[in-house]
Scaffold this active site. Structure first.
Site, PDB file in Angstrom:
ATOM      1  N   ASP A 113     -12.115   7.018   0.923  1.00 34.44           N
ATOM      2  CA  ASP A 113     -13.078   6.574   1.496  1.00 34.44           C
ATOM      3  C   ASP A 113     -11.687   5.668   2.519  1.00 34.44           C
ATOM      4  O   ASP A 113     -10.716   5.801   2.578  1.00 34.44           O
ATOM      5  CB  ASP A 113     -13.142   4.903   0.465  1.00 34.44           C
ATOM      6  N   TYR A 114     -12.684   4.639   3.675  1.00 26.48           N
ATOM      7  CA  TYR A 114     -11.726   3.629   4.359  1.00 26.48           C
ATOM      8  C   TYR A 114     -10.284   2.864   4.323  1.00 26.48           C
ATOM      9  O   TYR A 114      -9.721   3.068   4.406  1.00 26.48           O
ATOM     10  CB  TYR A 114     -12.801   3.080   5.188  1.00 26.48           C
TER      11      TYR A 114
END
Length: 243
Positions: A109-110
């Protein structure tokens, strides 16, 4: 086109050559970026025995090189993607220069940091991502809230959250300072946002998430943004074990 034993779908051949993932290649074909002997291809179902005459954006595709595997410490605050329409930084903005063309194995994820495996080989990518191979991913999460070791051990039975079934997770409470604690979690599925969703389901707020290992590979000694190559012999032995 008649099919013989040597024919394979072009998306598979291009992924094997490290051009992009199969899904991304299918999009490239839709966009008219891939041609065979000058004729733009219209379907990823095209069967070929080799990449002779195949071009991507007008450039000839090189034959597959020997499979290589790299460990990259993904910093928080970048996407596991080639580009972002919103202009956010991607892993390719954070990698050091001079690397061959590499594709990520799985995603982070980011805001998740830590080990991201990269390869030039689409088949190795697919092999390591398949749930059936059972490669263990290990994470450390810093979370705010109260949870017991007994609650974490119940995750070994799996859990269903909003209709999504998550498989067995081995989770241990490492240490706690007040209501902040570090939790180590090992799992084999790696569904989208799995660790965050499971911990939030237990009433915890995740403030930092680090992937520390993917199978036998880890990010030890790597600072955020650094890359290290896995020795060819170690990669060969690992692939033999997977089979």
């Amino acid at each position: 086109m008649p099919r013989d034993d040597g024919d394979q779908r072009i998306a598979k051949l291009l992924a094997r050559a490290g051009v992009a993932s199969r899904r991304e290649i299918e999009r490239m074909i839709e966009d008219g970026r891939i041609a065979l002997n000058g004729a733009v291809l219209t379907t990823p179902a095209t069967l070929l025995s080799s990449l002779d005459g195949v071009t991507v954006d007008g450039k000839a595709v090189k034959p597959p090189a020997a499979a290589r595997l790299y460990c990259f410490y993904k910093p928080a605050g970048c996407l596991t993607a080639e580009r972002d329409p919103k202009g956010r930084p991607t892993i390719y903005d954070k990698m050091p220069p001079g690397l061959p063309r590499l594709i990520p194995i799985g995603r982070l994820d980011y805001m998740t940091e830590g080990l991201l495996l990269l390869t030039n080989d689409g088949e190795l990518k697919r092999q390591l991502e398949l749930p059936s191979t059972g490669v263990v991913r290990t994470y450390r999460a810093r979370a705010f809230g109260t949870v017991s070791q007994e609650q974490l051990e119940e995750l070994a039975e799996g859990v269903t959250i909003e209709g999504v079934r998550y498989g067995s997770i081995n989770a241990n409470l490492e240490r706690r300072t007040g209501r902040n604690g570090w939790i180590e979690m090992s799992l084999t599925e790696g569904k989208n946002r799995e660790v965050r969703n499971v911990l939030e389901h237990l009433g915890l707020q995740v403030s930092r998430l680090i992937r520390t290992a993917y199978g036998p590979f880890n990010a030890e000694g790597l600072a955020p943004g650094e890359v290290g190559e896995v020795a060819r012999e170690a990669l060969f032995r690992f692939r033999q074990e997977l089979k």
